[in-house]
Every structure is written in C-alpha cells, then in structure tokens.
Write a protein that holds these residues in place. Sequence first.
Motif, PDB file in Angstrom:
ATOM      1  N   VAL A  52       0.841  -1.199   0.000  1.00  0.00           N
ATOM      2  CA  VAL A  52       0.000   0.000   0.000  1.00  0.00           C
ATOM      3  C   VAL A  52       0.875   1.247   0.000  1.00  0.00           C
ATOM      4  CG1 VAL A  52      -1.666   1.331   1.336  1.00  0.00           C
ATOM      5  CG2 VAL A  52      -1.919  -1.142   1.132  1.00  0.00           C
ATOM      6  N   ALA A  53       1.920   1.232   0.844  1.00  0.00           N
ATOM      7  CA  ALA A  53       2.791   2.401   0.958  1.00  0.00           C
ATOM      8  C   ALA A  53       3.449   2.701  -0.379  1.00  0.00           C
ATOM      9  CB  ALA A  53       3.843   2.158   2.039  1.00  0.00           C
ATOM     10  N   THR A  79       3.856   5.953  -5.177  1.00  0.00           N
ATOM     11  CA  THR A  79       3.908   6.045  -6.637  1.00  0.00           C
ATOM     12  C   THR A  79       2.848   7.011  -7.153  1.00  0.00           C
ATOM     13  OG1 THR A  79       4.506   3.728  -6.543  1.00  0.00           O
ATOM     14  CG2 THR A  79       4.071   4.637  -8.707  1.00  0.00           C
ATOM     15  N   LEU A  80       1.621   6.876  -6.603  1.00  0.00           N
ATOM     16  CA  LEU A  80       0.544   7.755  -7.032  1.00  0.00           C
ATOM     17  C   LEU A  80       0.900   9.208  -6.763  1.00  0.00           C
ATOM     18  CD1 LEU A  80      -2.679   5.870  -5.896  1.00  0.00           C
ATOM     19  CD2 LEU A  80      -1.913   6.348  -8.225  1.00  0.00           C
ATOM     20  N   LEU A  81       1.528   9.447  -5.618  1.00  0.00           N
ATOM     21  CA  LEU A  81       1.792  10.830  -5.229  1.00  0.00           C
ATOM     22  C   LEU A  81       2.943  11.449  -6.015  1.00  0.00           C
ATOM     23  CD1 LEU A  81       1.327  10.672  -1.355  1.00  0.00           C
ATOM     24  CD2 LEU A  81      -0.061  11.938  -2.983  1.00  0.00           C
ATOM     25  N   VAL A  82       3.936  10.646  -6.442  1.00  0.00           N
ATOM     26  CA  VAL A  82       5.092  11.270  -7.100  1.00  0.00           C
ATOM     27  C   VAL A  82       5.028  11.200  -8.622  1.00  0.00           C
ATOM     28  CG1 VAL A  82       6.645  10.876  -5.156  1.00  0.00           C
ATOM     29  CG2 VAL A  82       6.546   9.212  -7.010  1.00  0.00           C
ATOM     30  N   LEU A  86      -7.983  -3.712   5.410  1.00  0.00           N
ATOM     31  CA  LEU A  86      -8.210  -2.404   6.034  1.00  0.00           C
ATOM     32  C   LEU A  86      -7.045  -1.991   6.940  1.00  0.00           C
ATOM     33  CD1 LEU A  86     -12.050  -2.504   6.781  1.00  0.00           C
ATOM     34  CD2 LEU A  86     -10.842  -1.380   4.924  1.00  0.00           C
ATOM     35  N   PRO A  87      -6.545  -2.893   7.823  1.00  0.00           N
ATOM     36  CA  PRO A  87      -5.392  -2.477   8.619  1.00  0.00           C
ATOM     37  C   PRO A  87      -4.189  -2.097   7.762  1.00  0.00           C
ATOM     38  CG  PRO A  87      -6.193  -4.634   9.344  1.00  0.00           C
ATOM     39  CD  PRO A  87      -7.038  -4.224   8.201  1.00  0.00           C
ATOM     40  N   GLY A  93      -0.418   1.732   5.818  1.00  0.00           N
ATOM     41  CA  GLY A  93       0.410   2.021   4.667  1.00  0.00           C
ATOM     42  C   GLY A  93       0.238   3.431   4.115  1.00  0.00           C
ATOM     43  N   THR A  94      -0.963   4.027   4.314  1.00  0.00           N
ATOM     44  CA  THR A  94      -1.198   5.330   3.699  1.00  0.00           C
ATOM     45  C   THR A  94      -0.280   6.432   4.239  1.00  0.00           C
ATOM     46  OG1 THR A  94      -3.472   4.635   3.358  1.00  0.00           O
ATOM     47  CG2 THR A  94      -3.003   6.964   3.076  1.00  0.00           C
TER      48      THR A  94
END
Lengths: 561, 485
Positions: A107-108, A113-116, A174-175, A180-181
Amino acid sequence: MRLLGRLCALLGLTAVIGLLPLMSGRDPALAVLRARSADREPDAEAIASVRRELGLDAGPFELLGRWFWRAVHGDLGASWVSGEPVTGQLGPAIAVSLTLTALAALVAVLVMTLLVTRPFVRGLRGSSAGRAGFAAVLAALPEFLIGSVLLLVFAVRLGWLPTSGWRDLSYAVLPAIALGTPAGAILAVVAGDALRDALAAPWRRSWTGAGFRVRTIALAVVRRAGSVVTGQLGIVVAGMFGSAATVEVVFGVPGLGRLAVDAALAQDVPVVQACVLVILLVGAAAGALGAMAQRLLLGPALTDGALESSAPREITSGRLSLLLPLVAVVAVVLWGIWRDPFTVDLAARLLPPSGAHPMGTDALGRDLLARVAHGALHTAALAAGVTALVVVIALLVGIAGRRGSGAADLVNALPTVVVALAVAATAGPGWTSAVVAVAAVAWAPPAAHARSLALEQRGSAHLTAARALGASTRHIMFRHVLPAVVPPVLRNAFVRLPAIALALASLGYLGLGAQPPEPEWGVLLAEGMPNVERAPWVVAFPAAALVLLGVGAVVAAARMR
Amino acid sequence: MIERLTMLLRRTLLAAAVLSLTAGCFAGSQAEGPARLRVALPFAPVQSLSPLGDDGVTLTRLGIAETLVRLDQDGKPQPQLAESWTRKSPTTWSFRLRSGVKFHDGTALTAAAAADALSRAAAASPVPRAIKGVGVTAKAAGDLDLEVSTTAPDPTLPQRLSAANLVVLAPAAYQGERVNPAKAGTGPFVLTDLNVAAGTALSRFDGYWDGVPALAGVDVRFVPDGNTRSAALRAGEVDVATTVPISALANVTTEEVPLPRTVSVLLNTAKPPFADPRLRAAVREAVDPAALAKGVYEGHADAATGVFRGTAARQVTPTGATAGSQKIALATWSDRPELPGVVTAVAESLRAKGFEVEQVVRKYSQLEPDLLAGNFDAVVFSRSYAMDSGDLAGNLSLDFSCSGGFNLVKLCDPALDAAIGQALAVEDVSARQEASMRAQDIVLASDAVVPLVHERTIIGRSAGVSGLSTDPYERLLITAKTRVS
C-alpha cells in the motif's frame, strides 16, 4: 567478527530494555498479578507467591544472566503471566505481523507512486516539479483515525470487508491501508526530493543532448532516486512491523506490536524481551536489505567516485499560498484563545458546530475551538522542539560515520511505548521522559536518510574534483555535503512532526507527557475517537489542526533550504 | 440385453444416490436446526483459560464450566452442581452433589472429583481470593457427599463456592501446576481447543445435566476495542458483544444489567487536606451524582446514594464548607472508558469549591503502585462490592476496616469495625445484608468515600438472540437456554 559484535549489541539492548523496569525498584510481581487477576487486592501473600513462582528474589542481574544464557541456547523462556512458552505466543504473532507489514508496504509503495508520478512526469518534461502538499496532508493523518473511518465505512456500512480478527487475507486489507497510507505519504516526500535532485543532475542534460530516449533517461533518474528511497522504504517497513499496536487494537489483529505493548504494560519481561529481540532483528535485516539495494542500484559508481549529483541549489520558490496553513493555525489560535477551554457543561455535550460554539463541543460540553486554540502553542512548540532535536541527532549520526547507522536500523522499529516504559523506569515520569522516549526512536529514519545522502555525495565526481583542488575536509563538509543533505533530511523529519505530536500525547496514559484536562491536540484526538461516528467534529477539527501543522512544517522546512 | 438394463439401473441408482446426497447436504445446511452463536468478548484469556485467575469467569460465562453453588439476583446461594447443603458444625459443611452429572470427557461428577478441584484451588499460588485465608479443606464423604471445612467458623461458605475460580473440572484437567479445561467442564458447551488469535469454537454438550442446549455451539472471538466490538455486531459478524461502550450504542440492540459496582471518590483520610472532615464534606457537597449519571454516562448508570445499591438517601444538613486553595492530586485510570470523563467533571466541581486540582489519568497497571503507596489525595475508583461471594459485609471489612486489605481511604474507626464485625457474624443472607447496611451508614457519615454512580454493563445482541443470562455478578452469559434464530 562484526556480525558477532552486532549480535552481542542486539542481545544486550534486548536484555536492558526488558530489565530496566525491574531495576527501577517497581515490583513486577504486582503487575503480573494484576494481569492475571484484574480486581484482586494485592495482599502480601499473593505478591510473595508470584515472586516465588517467577524466581524474582534472585535480583535483576541474576535474572539477566539466566536469560542471556538461555537465549544464547535458543530458549526464550516462559511468559510470566500465562506460564506458556514464549515461542508459542511469538510465532503466530510474527506471522500475522509479517503478512500485515508486507501488505502495508505494498500500500505504501502504491501511495508513494501515485503521489510522485505527476510531479515526476512534469519534471521530465522540463516544467518545475510540484511540492509535497498533499503528501504532507496524508502523512499527518493518524493511523487510528484512518483505521476507524475505514472500519465504519467499508466494514459496517458497506459490509465489504470484516471488521476485526484474523482469518484470511481479507482481514488484512483495512489495517494495511490504515498503516500504509501515512507511511506511503512520508515516502513520497522523500522520493519527491530524490527525484528532483536526480532530474537536476548535470548528466541528464548531456544525455538529452546526446539524443537518449525519454524512457531511458526516466529509468536512469528513477534508478538514481531509488537508491535513496530503498533505504527509507526498509526503515519505514521495519517501523510498521514493530509499531503497529494502535492499528492492531482497532482491528483486533493479534500482531506483534500489540503483544509487545501488552507485555510491557504487564511487566511480562520474557515476552517483552522476545518481542524486542525479534523487532530488532527485523529492523537490522530491513536496514541491511535497504543498504544492499542502494549499493545494487548505484553500482560501482559509488566506490569509484563517479557519481554525478547536482550542486546544491538556491532556495526554490516558496509561493505565499503555501504559507496559508500556518496563517490558518495562527488565526484559529487568535480566535479561540479568549475562550474558556476547561469549563465542563454536562448539559451541552457533543453539540454540533454553531454560532455559540464554532467547532462544537466535546463529550464533556467543553468548547472545542477554545481547546484547539489553547493546545496549539504547546503541541506545536513541543513537537517542533523534538523534531529539531531529532534532526540534529540524525545529521550527527548520519554524516559522522557508518557506525551509528546500524543503531538507527536497530532502534527504528521499537514501539515507543516499550521504550517509554524503560525510560520512565529509570528517569521517572514527566515531560523529559516523554521527550527522551519519543526522540530515542524518532531519530532513526532521518538518520538513515542522511546516511544514504551523504554516502552519495561522498561518491560524487565533483567532490573528487574538489579534493584534487586541495579543499579541506571541513570545506567539503560545509560547502558540499551538508547543503546537499540538510534540506531533504529536514523535510523528512518535519513531515513526521504530526506523528511525533501524537506519539508524545499517546504516552499520557503511562504518566508521561500531557495529562487531562490539558488540551494537547493528541489528547483531544484520543478523547474524541470513541465519538467519531456520532459527533465527527470532535475529531475532525483537531485532526485538521494537526494536518495544517504538518503541512506548515513541511513548507517551513522547504523554505529553510 | 439384461446386462444393458442392469447397467442402466446401476447408473440411475448411482445418479439418484449422488443427487440425494447433495440434496441432503444442501437441505442440511438450510434446515431450521439449532444455530451457532457468535460472541465477541473484550478480554482474551491471559492464562490459557486456567480457572484460578480472571479466566475463570470466561469459563462460566461461556457455559463451559460450573461451580457447586450459584448466586441468584439477590446474592442468595442456589443449587447448581450441588443439590443441597447443610452446616454440620460451625466449621464443617456437607454438600450433596447432583447425580447424573457428566464431565465433557464422559466421566461422572463425583464427590472425590469435586474435593480434588477445591483442594487444588486451595493449594494454588496465589490462593483464589474467594477462599483466601479461609483455610478450605475438602474431602469426599460418599459417592456424592462432599464435606468442606474451614479453619474458623464461616457463615458464607456456600456463597464463596460460587466464585468462578472454584469451578469443578474433571480430574484429567489438573496436570501438575497447570489446569487445562479442555473437555473437562460440566457446562452446556465443550471447549476442545483454545485459539485466542483466530477465535475459539465450542460445541454443544449433548449430555448436559440440565437438558440439551438449544444452540449447536458457540464461536468466540476476542476483540479488545469496544467500538470495534460494536462495529462487528452491527456488521452482522457476531450475534452478541459484551461490554459495549456508551459511545457506541447507536444502532445496537442491548440488554442493560445493573451491576453491584460503584464509582466513588475515595479520599485519603490519613493525610491533609482530607484528614479534615470538613473538607471531605466539601467534596460530597461539590459533586452531583445525578448530573454525572445523566451526562457522562448518558443515563446508562444510576446515581448513587451509598456504596451499595438500594441505600436510602441520607438527610444531611449542608455544611457549606469550602476549601482555601488546598492542592490535591485527583487520580483515576483510563481502562474503563468513562472514568477520565468523570474525573474531569469532578475536578471542575472541586475547583469551584476552592481546591487546586491536579488530575492524574493512567492505565491501572501504571497507577496502582502510587495508589497503594497513598500518593494521591483522592481517587475516582470503580469497585465491585460483591465480587466473589456477593457478600457486602466482607467487602466492607476489606475496604474500610482497620485491618482491611484494600483500605485505600485509610479509615480506622473502632465503632465501624464493631459494626462490620456484627455483620460478619450473621449467617442469614438478608439479615447479613441489613447489618451491612447499618455498618455502611458509619462509612458514609465519615465522608471518606463519596459515592457517585452505580454502573451497568451493556450487552449488545442481534435481534434474534434470546435467553442470555443477565446475572449481575457477571458469571453467566450463555446458557443452555440461549438461542438465536
């Protein structure tokens, strides 16, 4: 030989952390009795029988010796509370935590990846890369808040995923997102910095001039940036492995973090020591993997002094709009500081925001605006102070040499609560202990970051040139290494500022740090959590304040270049 | 030709058999047979369900194990595994065991097995609180006749034997120092294997002495967070969730059980400022139990007039005493979710009376050493007054007598000790309770303890669940009569 030294350091640290509470003179027999029987009055006879059973009369040093001897032979002993072998409890918990951590790491990486991606593509095209505003917002959200909201939406309302427990992989989803977010957001800040530096490197211009395809250049840039990110990824993943207790409690996940914290509270020394040992081992392994990945990605260039990194740049434009978060915080403080944050009014509980109470009231009818405003200065100042302390330690350790960096990998994953109990046992309760405990763990990620940046700088061609021209070590340090290392490390440390504020507040129930009715933001969040569903404002406003603080800190750190 | 016919016949038969088998299979899963009940409990077993610690209550609440005697709503002892009992001499009691009771491993309940179970508990380290210092010895006087004696005359022995630590398990459960209740209880449900992490499945015990249980089995899981327990119930993952926090009651069907448990302010009378009775009275006059019950507990608690429920409201002339900025440390613990709210509300009232209040809120395990050392001036404490034997007199003796083992207020009043002593000597349960109430009046008059509210526990359940036990002593929850549709 080095391996042996590491192993001894590992066992030593483990033994000390487990046994510190014993040396403080607090009787573990009372804590063990309490864990077994919550309401029993602790009469002398009961305490004595527990002491006899556990062999506590031998004294801490004898216990330490016995533990060490058995640990060397692979026997971790039996839990003081349950009497069961520690390995029986530890094995399943490790399996659970490994699965959860692997998924959370996924997730992290996705979040990162999405953010950069967008800033990176824009950077490749030659326009200026964006800043880490949204990443800072995500990084500031507490894991338990994300977890509770996910639970209410996806498990209760939609019924897509289970609420709690651990049977198959669906229980981990969910955990893993909750864990990871924020971790991915922190990584995105680091990766954004690394990509920007790689994009600005001189070789890229020559490659472009030589007619390389954009794809080839992009891959090379990612590889260069990846060398910094992998080290941080290792650190972050190890951190999620050991310190996921809050998320594990929210989702009823029987993981290692919860086991360690529960055992530390019950003074179940054998379990604490076993957990600490495993966490340290995983931390060391993750650190080693990160270092190996960095070496692989950089290749022989690292040792040949053939790396080309950009020369330190001027201050990047900090648009005024990015200062808005800090302005907003100050405005809220000025608005609410005249109001009363303490008066309890049981007839005005959980009122929604209105003219009389612009942010609503909490579960005891206190004005939330007043509490947020009164808590601001203390929360911000303390968290900023600890963060500054963390930066100094990180730079000293990260740049000075390679020795300390091993220690960074080790302590990084330890749960703050376990460290705090050990600190409190020696230094007593109070603010100092809270600060020491949080800083003792929080310095590790920026230190590892500083280490990998410094390593790259030292391997750079322009440093070889400077040395050839007769520049002193001092000159190189202050003109070349530090200017390249400090800004990214500052941003790395300051994006974690909200997490530090929360960690400080979370130690309140150990008698360290803030005590009610102090309106510390972390305390406000913790007090509000039970009511998050029926009165979202009791959590939303403190969380928003914390996000503003986090974004403001990152912006401020960016301007310090 | 015949061969072909036989072949056809065989095939048809085979197909029919397969069809009927699968049909039976599906019919079986859809039939309205007894269902399994899914339960979420807050506390995971700490000692692998050994009955000698807190896990004993989990054994009785889930219907795995049973005690010789049970307590009814009024605290009177009622037959359970023991059918009847008589006091043969001041120190010796004779219990007649129920015949036809079987342990889950198939062996029969005998007086020898019961005597063994009690002797193991009496020799445990530490001795379970219910029989601590009583000197219980048990021996079989016949196949179903059990003789239990104590070192000193003890009128409440039957009540003591209702404590969950004293469940009777099959002889095979006792292995050296350890007690393993797997397949060893007498209750309606059989524990085969404990799995704390993934949850534990109990199956129905068809040989249960009080009729075949209505449920096919029980699936237990342990969820530490109260809001998550409530969420699991709302998501339909469990049918029953115990100890639902007040903040998570929306959209949940509940049963509320008034508990013999009181939240009070305990004042340390051994040192200033609360060595001064006037300042203690000031605390009593500062707090508003009704507002706390309605506000902090949202009406899910009852304003207290005494340490015990049902105490008549006292008529006291107000002293109007106020404090002169005395500094006090007011502590409580965060393990019970409402206590930090109570302590903040109480602290505000005390500040209004002129005290300078420092609040201390920690986990109980972090608070207790300082608590026992008397480092706080006042503590907001939640205490059950009827834990093991349901005996009020024993509770008064423990908490308020000169030699009391948990005398946090540090009271020592000869008149009070005499009154408690009178109550302790009475055998009849009702008369004993009346005598305890008289002794309680002396405690309340001292203002060393300022009662605030009596707590209730809230059991969340889905609409189809019925027959849950609402035992105020919290020993029973799921019984042979519990069902779910």
